[in-house]
Design an enzyme around this catalytic site. Structure first.
Site, PDB file in Angstrom:
ATOM      1  N   GLY B 520      -4.736  52.157 132.743  1.00  0.00           N
ATOM      2  CA  GLY B 520      -6.123  51.699 132.820  1.00  0.00           C
ATOM      3  C   GLY B 520      -7.062  52.353 131.827  1.00  0.00           C
ATOM      4  O   GLY B 520      -7.759  51.677 131.064  1.00  0.00           O
ATOM      5  N   VAL B 711      -3.666  59.468 133.304  1.00  0.00           N
ATOM      6  CA  VAL B 711      -3.392  60.642 134.149  1.00  0.00           C
ATOM      7  C   VAL B 711      -3.209  60.267 135.621  1.00  0.00           C
ATOM      8  O   VAL B 711      -2.924  61.122 136.437  1.00  0.00           O
ATOM      9  CB  VAL B 711      -4.523  61.702 134.067  1.00  0.00           C
ATOM     10  CG1 VAL B 711      -4.582  62.305 132.680  1.00  0.00           C
ATOM     11  CG2 VAL B 711      -5.869  61.111 134.453  1.00  0.00           C
ATOM     12  N   GLU B 713      -1.014  58.764 137.446  1.00  0.00           N
ATOM     13  CA  GLU B 713       0.260  58.818 138.163  1.00  0.00           C
ATOM     14  C   GLU B 713       1.071  60.067 137.842  1.00  0.00           C
ATOM     15  O   GLU B 713       2.002  60.411 138.562  1.00  0.00           O
ATOM     16  CB  GLU B 713       1.071  57.550 137.856  1.00  0.00           C
ATOM     17  CG  GLU B 713       0.326  56.296 138.321  1.00  0.00           C
ATOM     18  CD  GLU B 713       1.081  55.002 138.127  1.00  0.00           C
ATOM     19  OE1 GLU B 713       1.957  54.963 137.242  1.00  0.00           O
ATOM     20  OE2 GLU B 713       0.795  54.041 138.844  1.00  0.00           O
TER      21      GLU B 713
END
Ligand code: FES
Ligand code: FES
Lengths: 168, 754
Positions: B520, B711, B713
């Site tokens: 994202g 960042v 996951e």
């Protein structure tokens, strides 16, 4: 049943279905949607509000039980544009992500600070008779009724500490 | 198409002259969230008094509805309509696509008498109040002809077949390499079914404006939801306006839409009134997706110095019979450690249960629970420190495909983590450290998670009041999208943050792929950056071509942007003045990002090292976290505060996976054993003690123009394995069946005579 509840300082007289929870009363009858519904079963704390100064899960209580009560929700904390110290602490410490548990966490913190000030012991209080010191263990224990699936717990701890400092 | 070389030149974000990039600014929408004024999908204002829907769910795993009677429900107080498959309005057939370019096909609800899983919708009630809707739901009479169902994963392993369209990944000759190895490890691990348990249940508010439907729903992907609803209703997608502005947690579980969306839209059309529909917490467990159970066999073969010669990770996982999904638990192992002979692959067991799907770090989250513990077992066999073993197997190029790494700081993560955590105080002998009734131990594990860039667009408007407004059909699920897009836009245009607005979650806005797979921030952020660069060029040309501008006639390519001004030498003009002259709507541009043509020439990942100290109660078998620390490398960090929240949130998910979270299928009904937050044990505050993380300085110039990576996951990857390794170090109990609950620990302690 005609039920009058004083919410954030305003009397709300509403003809309510006896099945209506205090949570749905707030969200669907008087349009205060800041209090969240995470489980409707008293298992998450998203619906935490203060009733006569004491924090409860609004989903576990029927609206008709609160005729004449004084309810404080997240919408009632700020003073105009000025955030309540607990709200400001949550914002500064980034004590949330999605924000869905946050109104409950914030109301819970307001309740917690009052309980500690009143010397109410918790499960982890060593000396039940003495004054309560706000250790990290006390905060974690007393905030464990409020689940945060985003898992902002370290930041929530910092926010409660910061708010406690501001309140002291 | 650009190449990564085009991204290497310095740009406003990498130069970061006003310092907005990386800065720990408060969450953009934070004020709304702490005051309870951010409206989530169920809460948006409606144009008139809404009605309330309630979904009735199937109570068998597989079979047929032989009779269903909604007449009593329809006659109940306040009920507006009551539907079963017999009278629900027409929807397009499952999978149908009116528009071949739709991202999703039709997904009709109450479509037939078939029941494919417990919790599937079988009836729907619409009423004037939530209480009346729910009470009427209890009056629906359903009879089923149940059929035999495959429900239990572990007893159905013999049904496992290849994952569709996939083959095992082989490098070298694993079997020969493994049998020739001096030291071997061969063990099997189990990670159970897990649930997302987002705090906000899926919900939709819908109403119609003429032949267009407006829906506010809780979904991570704007276009996917819009297209799914349009195809289901059989209308062009421009007649569905989908909003998803605030989302109470997603974690992959809201990557798709569910029946609340379809039923709200249908019911609003039939009733002519706005409609709100939410799943109950209990329904959420089975009506939405879950992470499937995974069984993993790990084989490692090494020489006596600890250099891996052969490694295999073979995963078997489940999915719903008609909804194939593979939990790619073995994929990460392809890129992590060097070994000439390698085998990884997946098998699938199809069951008659609710749909399996993506949950935070799909693949790595359960997968690393196996290999990272097997590595510790190998280290112990060899008498090596776990970190030393991993460093000895650090590859120079990607061991799967021999591609160079874009940047790989895994060893640095381990070394700095070890130092800050105090790894040298770890006693390598299991069970050697006691603290009263507690066995105390330390463990570590690595973290790896891929990085992706997808195509995305954005819009940007500069108005005469000096405000820049970024618009994007993107979502913020708590990840911080609003905030980082504001920071990128501000830095790119040289504007202070209070002059930047960000609007997201509207299907009319330039599209972005949404939140998922840790892509994202890099994807939406790069589109925002490129759009900012388009705006810079447009503004410079406007100034150069406008006799009223002090920069008239100058070379637009030399102009700079700072402090709200466009500047050249000692001449400048405010962006506000420039926009005001351009017209009442100011200046609007669109821009976008696409993956570089050669992006796949590099192996690109985020990395980390996880450290945990636990106590194991010698009396009860309870495992308690004592402290946890991680060091991570994930490209340039846009907002240190928010990035750390993402990372530590992920680590806590790892604690849950290791110690408490699991669900199981009830063999009698095909339901889940736990259907609420009292039974499904996500970590609570008291479970999490002294947990912290740091992010290393890094910029990955192969990732995108800003050198940023995801960042969201990474933090969960390896976190649970570090805890399991700490449990072993504490008490010598190696459990391979997650989560490590007191009953299992106690039995293992007793078996050891402890
Ligand atoms: S909604 Fe009341 S405790 Fe969860
Ligand atoms: S902030 Fe998302 S659940 Fe707490």
């Amino acid at each position: 049943m005609l039920t009058t509840i004083r919410v954030n300082g305003v009397d709300r007289a509403v003809e309510v279905d006896p099945r209506t929870s205090l949570l749905d009363f707030l969200r669907e009858r008087v349009g205060l949607k800041g209090t969240k519904k995470g489980c409707d079963h008293g298992q998450c704390g998203a619906c935490t509000v203060l009733v006569n100064g004491v924090r409860i899960n609004a989903c576990l209580s029927l609206a008709v039980m609160h005729d004449g009560d004084e309810v404080l929700t997240v919408e009632g904390l700020a003073d105009g544009e000025a955030l309540h110290p607990v709200q400001q602490a949550f914002l500064s410490e980034d004590a949330f992500q999605c924000g869905y548990c946050t109104p409950g966490q914030i109301c819970s913190t307001v309740g917690l600070l009052a309980e500690v000030a009143a010397g109410q012991p918790s499960e982890v209080t060593a000396d039940l008779a003495g004054p309560v010191t706000l250790s990290d263990a006390e905060i974690r224990e007393r905030m464990s009724g409020n689940i945060c699936r985003c898992s902002a717990y370290p930041q929530i701890l910092a926010a409660v500490r910061r708010a406690a400092g501001a309140a002291a | 198409m650009s190449t990564v070389r085009d991204w290497a030149a310095p740009n406003p974000v990498t130069e970061n002259r006003s310092g907005l990039i990386g800065k720990s600014v408060d969450r953009y929408e934070g004020r709304l969230k702490v005051t309870g004024t951010a409206p989530y999908a169920f809460e948006v204002e409606t144009p008139s008094q809404p009605l309330y829907g309630h979904i009735v769910s199937a109570t068998i795993a597989r079979g047929r509805i032989t009779s269903i009677d909604v007449s009593q429900a329809a006659a109940a107080p306040g009920v507006v309509l009551a539907w079963s498959h017999l009278n629900v309005p027409t929807q397009a057939q499952r999978g149908a696509k009116l528009n071949p370019r739709s991202q999703r096909g039709s997904n009709p609800t109450l479509a037939s008498d078939r029941v494919e899983h417990y919790g599937q919708s079988v009836a729907f009630i619409l009423a004037d109040t939530p209480e009346n809707a729910r009470a009427a739901g209890g009056l629906v009479r359903v009879a089923y002809a149940a059929e035999d169902a495959d429900l239990d994963f572990l007893s159905s392993l013999d049904l496992a077949g290849p994952a569709p369209g996939e083959e095992d990944a082989r490098v070298g000759d694993f079997e020969a390499g493994y049998s020739a190895s001096e030291v071997t490890v061969d063990d099997t691990w189990f990670s159970p079914l897990q649930n997302h348990a987002q705090m906000e249940p899926c919900a939709t508010t819908a109403w119609w404006e003429g032949d267009k439907v407006v829906v506010h729903t809780s979904i991570q992907m704007v276009k996917g939801g819009q297209h799914a609803l349009a195809e289901t209703l059989g209308i062009p997608s421009d007649r569905v306006r989908l909003f998803t502005r605030y989302i109470g947690g997603g974690f992959g579980g809201k990557g798709q839409s569910y029946d609340d969306l379809t039923l709200a839209a249908l019911a609003a059309r039939e009733s002519g009134q706005p409609v709100r529909v939410a799943y109950t917490r209990q329904q959420m467990f089975q009506a939405t997706i879950h992470r499937p159970a995974v069984q993993m066999r790990v084989r490692l073969g090494a020489d006596r110095t600890g250099r891996l010669n052969a490694m295999a990770l073979e995963a078997v996982t489940h999915c719903a019979r008609n909804a194939p999904f593979v939990e790619h638990a073995a994929n990460f192992a392809r890129n992590l450690y060097a070994a000439p002979h390698r085998l990884t692959g997946h098998r699938l067991v199809r069951l008659d249960i609710p749909h399996a799907g993506a949950m935070r770090a799909p693949g790595e989250a359960p997968g690393m629970l196996s290999l990272e513990c097997a590595m510790d077992e190998l280290a112990e066999t060899l008498g090596l420190d776990p970190i030393e073993l991993r460093i000895r197997n650090e590859p120079e190029v990607d061991p799967d495909n021999a591609k160079p790494f874009s940047v790989r700081q895994l060893v640095r993560c381990m070394r700095e983590g070890a130092q800050q955590f105090g790894w040298d105080r770890r006693n390598p002998t299991p069970g050697a450290v006691r603290d009263g009734r507690w066995y105390v131990g330390m463990g570590m594990a690595t973290a790896i998670r891929g990085n992706f860039l997808l195509p995305a667009k954005a819009g940007l408007r500069l108005t005469g009041d000096g405000l820049a407004t970024l618009t994007q059909g993107m979502t913020d699920i708590g990840t911080g999208t609003y905030t980082i897009l504001a920071q990128i836009t501000g830095e790119t245009l040289g504007l202070p943050l209070d002059q930047v607005r960000v609007e997201l979650g509207d299907s009319d806005m330039p599209p972005a792929p949404g939140s998922g797979g840790q892509f994202g921030a890099a994807t939406a952020g790069s589109a925002a950056f490129e759009t900012g660069m388009v705006m810079r060029r447009r503004l410079a040309e406007l100034a150069a071509g406008d006799p009223r501008s002090p920069l008239y006639g100058e070379d637009p390519t030399l102009m700079d942007f700072a402090n709200g001004n466009i500047v050249l030498g000692n001449r400048s003009e405010s962006l506000a003045a420039l926009a005001a002259r351009a017209g009442p709507d100011g200046v609007y541009v669109e821009g976008g990002i696409s993956p570089a043509a050669d992006a796949r020439d590099w192996s690109q990942h985020t990395y980390g090292a996880q450290f945990a100290e636990v106590g194991v109660d010698s009396v009860t078998g309870e495992v308690r976290l004592r402290r946890m620390f991680g060091v991570f490398a994930a490209g340039r960090i846009l907002n240190a505060k928010l990035a750390k929240s993402q990372i530590t949130g992920g680590m806590i998910w790892g604690v849950g996976a290791a110690l408490t979270e699991s669900n199981a299928v009830d063999p009698r009904y095909g339901s889940f054993l736990h259907q609420d937050l009292g039974g499904y044990l996500a970590p609570v505050h008291a479970d999490i003690v002294n947990l912290d993380a740091v992010l290393l300085d890094e910029a990955d110039d192969k990732a995108n123009p800003m050198g940023i990576k995801g960042v969201g996951e990474l933090g969960i990857c390896g976190a649970g394995a570090a805890i399991a390794n700490a449990v072993y170090n504490a008490c010598g109990v190696r459990l391979r069946d997650y989560p490590l609950t007191p009953d299992k620990v106690m039995a293992a302690l007793e078996a050891k005579g402890l």
